[in-house]
Write a protein that holds these residues in place. Structure first.
Motif, mmCIF file in Angstrom:
data_model
loop_
_atom_site.group_PDB
_atom_site.id
_atom_site.type_symbol
_atom_site.label_atom_id
_atom_site.label_comp_id
_atom_site.label_asym_id
_atom_site.label_seq_id
_atom_site.Cartn_x
_atom_site.Cartn_y
_atom_site.Cartn_z
ATOM 1 N N THR A 189 0.809 -1.128 -0.094
ATOM 2 C CA THR A 189 -0.008 -0.002 0.169
ATOM 3 C C THR A 189 0.854 1.181 0.071
ATOM 4 O O THR A 189 1.941 1.285 0.345
ATOM 5 C CB THR A 189 -0.980 0.103 1.088
ATOM 6 N N LEU A 190 0.376 2.378 -0.375
ATOM 7 C CA LEU A 190 1.174 3.574 -0.644
ATOM 8 C C LEU A 190 0.182 4.636 0.008
ATOM 9 O O LEU A 190 -0.852 4.790 -0.448
ATOM 10 C CB LEU A 190 1.463 3.854 -2.133
ATOM 11 N N MET A 191 0.877 5.321 1.011
ATOM 12 C CA MET A 191 -0.178 6.603 1.493
ATOM 13 C C MET A 191 0.199 7.817 0.375
ATOM 14 O O MET A 191 0.926 7.770 -0.373
ATOM 15 C CB MET A 191 0.587 7.223 2.923
ATOM 16 N N PRO A 192 -0.777 8.811 0.652
ATOM 17 C CA PRO A 192 -0.518 9.962 -0.322
ATOM 18 C C PRO A 192 1.147 10.311 -0.355
ATOM 19 O O PRO A 192 1.660 10.612 0.733
ATOM 20 C CB PRO A 192 -1.425 10.800 0.365
ATOM 21 N N SER A 193 1.404 10.990 -1.653
ATOM 22 C CA SER A 193 2.849 11.434 -1.620
ATOM 23 C C SER A 193 3.853 10.250 -1.370
ATOM 24 O O SER A 193 5.123 10.606 -1.392
ATOM 25 C CB SER A 193 3.094 12.697 -0.989
ATOM 26 N N ALA A 194 3.549 9.083 -0.901
ATOM 27 C CA ALA A 194 4.517 7.969 -0.643
ATOM 28 C C ALA A 194 5.106 7.380 -1.746
ATOM 29 O O ALA A 194 4.381 7.368 -2.866
ATOM 30 C CB ALA A 194 3.852 7.059 0.575
ATOM 31 N N SER A 195 6.324 6.907 -1.693
ATOM 32 C CA SER A 195 6.952 6.025 -2.985
ATOM 33 C C SER A 195 7.358 4.819 -2.506
ATOM 34 O O SER A 195 7.961 4.601 -1.402
ATOM 35 C CB SER A 195 7.789 7.123 -3.684
ATOM 36 N N VAL A 196 7.574 3.773 -3.567
ATOM 37 C CA VAL A 196 8.431 2.582 -3.106
ATOM 38 C C VAL A 196 9.218 2.260 -4.498
ATOM 39 O O VAL A 196 8.717 2.483 -5.486
ATOM 40 C CB VAL A 196 7.205 1.613 -2.906
ATOM 41 N N SER A 197 10.467 1.551 -4.133
ATOM 42 C CA SER A 197 11.074 1.148 -4.954
ATOM 43 C C SER A 197 10.941 -0.453 -5.130
ATOM 44 O O SER A 197 11.313 -1.074 -4.108
ATOM 45 C CB SER A 197 12.650 1.508 -4.783
ATOM 46 N N ILE A 198 10.825 -1.067 -6.446
ATOM 47 C CA ILE A 198 10.435 -2.448 -6.428
ATOM 48 C C ILE A 198 11.808 -3.122 -7.212
ATOM 49 O O ILE A 198 11.995 -2.923 -8.187
ATOM 50 C CB ILE A 198 9.005 -2.821 -7.184
ATOM 51 N N SER A 199 12.147 -3.934 -6.551
ATOM 52 C CA SER A 199 13.377 -4.807 -7.182
ATOM 53 C C SER A 199 13.002 -6.166 -7.880
ATOM 54 O O SER A 199 12.018 -6.731 -7.388
ATOM 55 C CB SER A 199 14.202 -5.077 -6.033
ATOM 56 N N ILE A 200 13.297 -6.252 -9.207
ATOM 57 C CA ILE A 200 13.179 -7.270 -9.873
ATOM 58 C C ILE A 200 14.498 -7.981 -10.394
ATOM 59 O O ILE A 200 15.411 -7.299 -10.973
ATOM 60 C CB ILE A 200 12.587 -6.877 -11.108
ATOM 61 N N THR A 201 14.621 -9.403 -10.171
ATOM 62 C CA THR A 201 15.932 -10.066 -9.985
ATOM 63 C C THR A 201 15.390 -11.332 -11.116
ATOM 64 O O THR A 201 14.525 -12.005 -10.594
ATOM 65 C CB THR A 201 16.571 -10.433 -8.886
ATOM 66 N N LEU A 202 16.189 -11.674 -11.993
ATOM 67 C CA LEU A 202 16.139 -12.850 -12.790
ATOM 68 C C LEU A 202 16.645 -13.959 -12.132
ATOM 69 O O LEU A 202 17.711 -13.981 -11.683
ATOM 70 C CB LEU A 202 16.817 -12.640 -14.136
#
Length: 512
Positions: free
Chosen positions: A362-375
């Motif tokens: 979930t993301l609160m207003p103005s919040a950000s998240v970095s998602i890591s993707i690995t093979l």
């Protein structure tokens, strides 16, 4: 014995505690059958501890990753996923035992030609037979038998061999007894030296290269097929496994995710005015930019907004993967520009290939998240451009949702205003990487796949030279035969002429 029992109890408690507090990486959790094994099977947990030389931390990480992979790959329901015609072709099957009484997983290599058929289906066949043997033998080790009879370069699939090794190293601990290579052609010796370098030290010691004369040292005579010079007249016919308690299919196991370019989605587009207004709002709250080095200099560009979802997605269209050490990784940044709370979920066309963390949240207003993707290990980077990712979002009331609540939310998302956006995958070329890093790649950073390519090129050149030499020898052989025939012909002719001359010479003297 007391120490390992304590380690098993500690490993089980640690696993269940993390599962309770953090939840599984997949929103739907781990498979119920795997959770049951963690709770009830000491033998399964012991294999992870022994495989990692009694290192409990390494055993825990391997157990967690194994459960994650098994859920995403669908191993507990693999019989319902793999195609039947691949199981029936006879490239991989099980029959007989080795001298230790361990089941043989046989690869009839001449029935596989690299580049023909679907390699992903062949990999599923391997997992199917390993799962079947694991149930049949209650987790006891098995021996892998590579039947290399009548094989050549076209039958050697390094990618598939690497994948098989990865399964034993990463997801099937203490499950390998011997690797038996039967009647290997000399031209493939160099290839198997590379394969040996992929194996752990313990596995290298268990690798046996045999022929018909020495096969009896690893496979008893009664289990040696006639094709191997034995007495067993078995011929492979696929017989489906009879299971008393088949796993119930779940919605996730029934189908694989596909994101065709023309497929319908809930993706909508804003008007120009709305787009500009939301862009201004987003930029005032959060600056997302990409830095790109070119011949002229450095320029910045903020990414387009995710239509109708109040998300800023960076990158907007394509995920660029790059090597981080030995791993191929990419990343996505999400930011909530709306006034309300939203939940997001990341899906991919091939969930077994990638490790996505976090895949939901979930993301609160103005919040950000970095998602890591690995093979994941064992998968080739060449086919990465065909894969796609789907970013989904919907509004929620609370930002403190547990993994279980998130899983329930997305399981019941049908009919809700879910916004979707597709992303493609891209691997930068070596020249692009050199420009960004400021230096060219050296041979020391060359990965195994590049080494295999170079080896394959060298072997192909050697094979071509061998064919030319063979053609020349064949021509010389024919020329020698022709010369012998001509010598015999002229010798016979000269003998005949001399005989005639003697006969005519005698008659002339008699008349005089």
């Amino acid at each position: 014995m007391v120490q390992i029992d304590q380690q098993i109890a500690s490993l089980r408690a640690r696993f269940l505690q993390k599962l309770e507090s953090e939840g599984a990486p997949d929103p739907d959790g781990f498979h119920a059958a795997d959770i049951s094994r963690v709770k009830n099977s000491d033998d399964w947990l012991r294999r992870f501890i022994v495989h990692n030389d009694n290192n409990e931390n390494a055993a825990f990480d391997m157990l967690w990753d194994t459960c994650d992979w098994r859920k995403k790959y669908g191993t507990n329901d693999i019989a319902d996923i793999v195609k039947r015609d691949y199981l029936e072709c006879g490239f991989v099957y099980t029959h007989g035992t080795d001298v230790d009484g361990r089941s043989l997983l046989i690869f009839n290599c001449k029935k596989h030609v690299k580049g023909q058929g679907d390699n992903e289906e062949l990999k599923k066949c391997v997992v199917y037979w390993m799962e079947r043997l694991q149930r049949l033998d209650k987790g006891k080790p098995i021996s892998v038998f590579f039947d290399m009879t009548e094989t050549g370069l076209s039958n050697l699939d390094m990618d598939l061999v690497k994948y098989i090794i990865m399964l034993f190293k990463s997801y099937y601990p203490e499950f390998l007894n011997y690797i038996i290579v039967f009647e290997m052609p000399w031209i493939l010796n160099a290839a198997f030296k590379i394969i040996k370098s992929w194996l752990p030290a313990k596995a290298v010691q268990s690798m046996k290269t045999v022929n018909k004369a020495s096969l009896k040292d690893v496979v008893p005579q009664e289990c040696t097929l006639k094709a191997w010079g034995g007495i067993d007249d078995y011929e492979f016919v696929f017989v489906p496994e009879q299971r008393s308690q088949p796993h119930e299919k779940t919605d996730e196991n029934k189908k694989k995710v596909h994101f065709a370019d023309g497929s319908p989605t809930n993706e909508t587009f804003l008007s120009v005015g709305d787009t500009q207004q939301r862009a201004d709002t987003a930029i005032s709250k959060f600056l997302i930019f990409n830095v790109k080095y070119g011949d002229i200099g450095i320029y910045f560009s903020y990414n387009s907004l995710f239509s109708g979802s109040a998300l800023v997605i960076s990158p907007a269209d394509t995920i660029n993967f790059a090597f981080d050490g030995t791993e191929l990784t990419g990343s996505i940044t999400l930011m909530n520009t709306d006034e309300g709370i939203i939940s997001y979920k990341v899906k991919t066309t091939s969930p077994e290939k990638f490790r996505v963390r976090p895949s939901t949240g979930t993301l609160m207003p103005s919040a950000s998240v970095s998602i890591s993707i690995t093979l994941q290990p064992g998968y080739q980077a060449q086919g990465l451009s065909r894969e796609k990712f789907l970013i989904m979002s919907l509004p929620v009331e609370s930002g403190n949702m547990s993994p279980t609540e998130l899983a329930d939310l997305w399981r019941q998302a049908a009919g809700k205003p879910v916004c979707q956006h597709r992303l493609k995958c891209h691997i930068p070329s070596s020249s692009d990487s050199s420009a960004r890093n400021g230096s060219a790649l050296t041979s020391n950073t060359m990965d195994i796949d590049q080494q295999v390519k170079q080896f394959s090129s060298s072997v192909s050149h050697l094979s071509e030279s061998q064919l030319k030499l063979y053609a020349e020898v064949k021509f010389l052989k024919k020329l020698n035969i022709l010369l012998v025939i001509m010598v015999l012909f002229f010798g016979t002719l000269i003998t005949y002429l001399l005989t005639l001359e003697k006969q005519h010479g005698g008659q002339h003297c008699y008349k005089q």
